[in-house]
Write a protein that holds these residues in place. Structure first.
Motif, PDB file in Angstrom:
ATOM      1  N   LEU A  16      -2.178   7.370  11.735  1.00 55.10           N
ATOM      2  CA  LEU A  16      -2.082   7.217  10.285  1.00 55.10           C
ATOM      3  C   LEU A  16      -0.722   7.716   9.805  1.00 55.10           C
ATOM      4  O   LEU A  16      -0.165   8.663  10.360  1.00 55.10           O
ATOM      5  CB  LEU A  16      -3.196   7.998   9.588  1.00 55.10           C
ATOM      6  CG  LEU A  16      -4.625   7.492   9.810  1.00 55.10           C
ATOM      7  CD1 LEU A  16      -5.615   8.394   9.097  1.00 55.10           C
ATOM      8  CD2 LEU A  16      -4.778   6.057   9.318  1.00 55.10           C
ATOM      9  N   SER A  17      -0.195   7.068   8.789  1.00 59.15           N
ATOM     10  CA  SER A  17       1.079   7.508   8.221  1.00 59.15           C
ATOM     11  C   SER A  17       0.944   7.562   6.705  1.00 59.15           C
ATOM     12  O   SER A  17       0.146   6.825   6.113  1.00 59.15           O
ATOM     13  CB  SER A  17       2.214   6.560   8.621  1.00 59.15           C
ATOM     14  OG  SER A  17       1.987   5.258   8.119  1.00 59.15           O
ATOM     15  N   TYR A  18       1.721   8.434   6.088  1.00 60.35           N
ATOM     16  CA  TYR A  18       1.629   8.635   4.648  1.00 60.35           C
ATOM     17  C   TYR A  18       3.020   8.569   4.030  1.00 60.35           C
ATOM     18  O   TYR A  18       3.982   9.120   4.568  1.00 60.35           O
ATOM     19  CB  TYR A  18       0.972   9.984   4.341  1.00 60.35           C
ATOM     20  CG  TYR A  18      -0.411  10.105   4.941  1.00 60.35           C
ATOM     21  CD1 TYR A  18      -1.503   9.503   4.333  1.00 60.35           C
ATOM     22  CD2 TYR A  18      -0.604  10.779   6.144  1.00 60.35           C
ATOM     23  CE1 TYR A  18      -2.767   9.581   4.899  1.00 60.35           C
ATOM     24  CE2 TYR A  18      -1.863  10.865   6.714  1.00 60.35           C
ATOM     25  CZ  TYR A  18      -2.938  10.261   6.093  1.00 60.35           C
ATOM     26  OH  TYR A  18      -4.184  10.328   6.661  1.00 60.35           O
ATOM     27  N   ASP A  19       3.101   7.885   2.901  1.00 58.00           N
ATOM     28  CA  ASP A  19       4.372   7.795   2.181  1.00 58.00           C
ATOM     29  C   ASP A  19       4.669   9.082   1.430  1.00 58.00           C
ATOM     30  O   ASP A  19       5.825   9.468   1.277  1.00 58.00           O
ATOM     31  CB  ASP A  19       4.325   6.628   1.189  1.00 58.00           C
ATOM     32  CG  ASP A  19       4.050   5.299   1.869  1.00 58.00           C
ATOM     33  OD1 ASP A  19       4.899   4.869   2.660  1.00 58.00           O
ATOM     34  OD2 ASP A  19       2.979   4.717   1.619  1.00 58.00           O
ATOM     35  N   MET A  53       0.838  -1.198   0.000  1.00 55.39           N
ATOM     36  CA  MET A  53       0.000   0.000   0.000  1.00 55.39           C
ATOM     37  C   MET A  53       0.873   1.249   0.000  1.00 55.39           C
ATOM     38  O   MET A  53       1.822   1.352   0.769  1.00 55.39           O
ATOM     39  CB  MET A  53      -0.910   0.003   1.232  1.00 55.39           C
ATOM     40  CG  MET A  53      -1.779   1.233   1.377  1.00 55.39           C
ATOM     41  SD  MET A  53      -3.151   1.284   0.223  1.00 55.39           S
ATOM     42  CE  MET A  53      -4.206   0.005   0.915  1.00 55.39           C
ATOM     43  N   LYS A  68      -3.244   7.132 -10.269  1.00 54.47           N
ATOM     44  CA  LYS A  68      -3.526   5.857  -9.601  1.00 54.47           C
ATOM     45  C   LYS A  68      -4.119   4.845 -10.577  1.00 54.47           C
ATOM     46  O   LYS A  68      -3.697   3.679 -10.620  1.00 54.47           O
ATOM     47  CB  LYS A  68      -4.487   6.095  -8.437  1.00 54.47           C
ATOM     48  CG  LYS A  68      -5.001   4.834  -7.767  1.00 54.47           C
ATOM     49  CD  LYS A  68      -6.008   5.183  -6.678  1.00 54.47           C
ATOM     50  CE  LYS A  68      -6.644   3.935  -6.082  1.00 54.47           C
ATOM     51  NZ  LYS A  68      -7.627   4.283  -5.016  1.00 54.47           N
ATOM     52  N   SER A  74       8.625  10.216   5.064  1.00 54.70           N
ATOM     53  CA  SER A  74       7.637  10.619   4.060  1.00 54.70           C
ATOM     54  C   SER A  74       8.234  11.620   3.071  1.00 54.70           C
ATOM     55  O   SER A  74       8.996  12.505   3.449  1.00 54.70           O
ATOM     56  CB  SER A  74       6.422  11.256   4.738  1.00 54.70           C
ATOM     57  OG  SER A  74       5.808  10.360   5.625  1.00 54.70           O
ATOM     58  N   LYS A  99      -3.568   4.517  -2.055  1.00 52.07           N
ATOM     59  CA  LYS A  99      -4.734   5.028  -1.338  1.00 52.07           C
ATOM     60  C   LYS A  99      -4.512   6.516  -1.115  1.00 52.07           C
ATOM     61  O   LYS A  99      -3.459   6.928  -0.627  1.00 52.07           O
ATOM     62  CB  LYS A  99      -4.916   4.321   0.003  1.00 52.07           C
ATOM     63  CG  LYS A  99      -6.142   4.808   0.777  1.00 52.07           C
ATOM     64  CD  LYS A  99      -6.305   4.069   2.092  1.00 52.07           C
ATOM     65  CE  LYS A  99      -7.522   4.591   2.852  1.00 52.07           C
ATOM     66  NZ  LYS A  99      -7.699   3.917   4.158  1.00 52.07           N
ATOM     67  N   CYS A 100      -5.501   7.326  -1.478  1.00 50.54           N
ATOM     68  CA  CYS A 100      -5.358   8.781  -1.401  1.00 50.54           C
ATOM     69  C   CYS A 100      -6.402   9.372  -0.460  1.00 50.54           C
ATOM     70  O   CYS A 100      -7.588   9.056  -0.560  1.00 50.54           O
ATOM     71  CB  CYS A 100      -5.494   9.386  -2.797  1.00 50.54           C
ATOM     72  SG  CYS A 100      -5.353  11.183  -2.840  1.00 50.54           S
ATOM     73  N   GLU A 101      -5.956  10.230   0.454  1.00 51.27           N
ATOM     74  CA  GLU A 101      -6.864  10.936   1.357  1.00 51.27           C
ATOM     75  C   GLU A 101      -6.653  12.437   1.200  1.00 51.27           C
ATOM     76  O   GLU A 101      -5.543  12.895   0.916  1.00 51.27           O
ATOM     77  CB  GLU A 101      -6.610  10.525   2.809  1.00 51.27           C
ATOM     78  CG  GLU A 101      -6.965   9.078   3.105  1.00 51.27           C
ATOM     79  CD  GLU A 101      -6.952   8.788   4.595  1.00 51.27           C
ATOM     80  OE1 GLU A 101      -7.505   9.597   5.361  1.00 51.27           O
ATOM     81  OE2 GLU A 101      -6.382   7.762   4.980  1.00 51.27           O
ATOM     82  N   GLN A 133       0.475   5.147   0.579  1.00 52.07           N
ATOM     83  CA  GLN A 133      -0.478   6.105   1.136  1.00 52.07           C
ATOM     84  C   GLN A 133      -0.102   7.535   0.737  1.00 52.07           C
ATOM     85  O   GLN A 133       1.023   7.972   0.974  1.00 52.07           O
ATOM     86  CB  GLN A 133      -0.482   6.001   2.665  1.00 52.07           C
ATOM     87  CG  GLN A 133      -0.816   4.616   3.196  1.00 52.07           C
ATOM     88  CD  GLN A 133      -2.298   4.453   3.477  1.00 52.07           C
ATOM     89  OE1 GLN A 133      -3.122   5.208   2.981  1.00 52.07           O
ATOM     90  NE2 GLN A 133      -2.634   3.476   4.289  1.00 52.07           N
ATOM     91  N   ALA A 138      -1.401  11.658   1.006  1.00 51.93           N
ATOM     92  CA  ALA A 138      -2.289  12.649   1.618  1.00 51.93           C
ATOM     93  C   ALA A 138      -2.133  13.979   0.888  1.00 51.93           C
ATOM     94  O   ALA A 138      -1.014  14.398   0.582  1.00 51.93           O
ATOM     95  CB  ALA A 138      -1.969  12.826   3.099  1.00 51.93           C
TER      96      ALA A 138
END
Length: 241
Positions: free
Chosen positions: A53-56, A1, A25, A83, A35-37, A3, A5
């Motif tokens: 939560l963590s994001y790459d 995954m 994507k 990140s 996965k995008c937020e 991630q 943001a």
């Protein structure tokens, strides 16, 4: 995954950026599980990360109310040096500040697909490579692969190697530091500040004249004769990667 943001207080621009990321994507679904937020508030983004939560990859607008994107990145870097961060702004005036938080890219608005897609390509490719690199370790009960981006530092006590992971887990293996050096020190992220330690520079919170302090607040001693070289290696890595 993988991630991602996105944070921008302008909802129309936030939607536009998300649409570009979603298009990326869809066209790269065979390579990356993305996965995008989205967040319209910098405080909401920080709160989500405080909640675990963590994001790459973080795509941050620079000019936002309450906290600028630079200030958000500064807060993130206090606990997370892994990140990748892309800044979006209509002004060049914050470009220098972006280097202080190890920005991956600084992109001027208006954002267009042809400008953002190549940057996403490079960022995601780099993240994927970093996620896949690992070493095979024979622990007491099993053979396990440790991904290098999950390894904070290693230490040796006698003939036992301890692998301290970013999750807080510690794995033990029988061996010597010289055997481990061949696997770790060829990766530019790792340095050996002391004969008993190898440290992942992505996990360094701060550097003092006597020790490396990791994000888990572990002080790693620095040999006096190595301090100058360790300091320069960390500066070079922080600015040049």
């Amino acid at each position: 995954m993988l991630q991602i943001a996105i944070c921008d207080d302008n909802n129309s621009e936030l939607l536009q950026i998300k649409q570009i990321v979603e298009k990326f994507k869809a066209s790269h679904s065979s390579k990356y599980n993305i996965k995008c937020e989205t967040f319209s508030s910098s405080l909401d983004l920080l709160m989500s990360m405080e909640n675990g939560l963590s994001y790459d990859l973080l795509i941050l607008d620079v000019v936002m109310p309450l906290m600028t994107g630079i200030e958000v990145a500064t807060e993130i870097r206090k606990k997370n040096n892994l990140s990748k961060i892309i800044f979006l702004t209509s002004s060049r005036e914050f470009a220098v500040d972006s280097y202080n938080v190890d920005a991956f890219y600084y992109l001027l608005k208006p954002i267009i697909e042809e400008g953002l897609i190549p940057i996403l390509e490079k960022a995601c490719a780099d993240i994927a490579v970093e996620k896949e690199k690992g070493i095979l370790v024979k622990c007491k009960t099993c053979l396990t692969k440790i991904l290098l981006h999950n390894l904070e530092y290693t230490e040796v006590l006698g003939r036992t190697l301890f692998f301290h992971l970013t999750s807080g887990e510690v794995l033990e293996s029988y061996g010597t530091m010289s055997q481990l050096e061949n696997d770790l020190l060829r990766d530019k992220r790792f340095i050996k500040p002391h004969r008993s330690y190898i440290v992942n520079m992505d996990c360094i919170h701060r550097l003092t004249d006597k020790a490396i302090i990791t994000f888990s607040d572990k002080p790693i001693p620095i040999s006096r004769e190595l301090f100058k070289n360790i300091k320069q290696a960390y500066i070079d890595y922080s600015f040049n990667g």
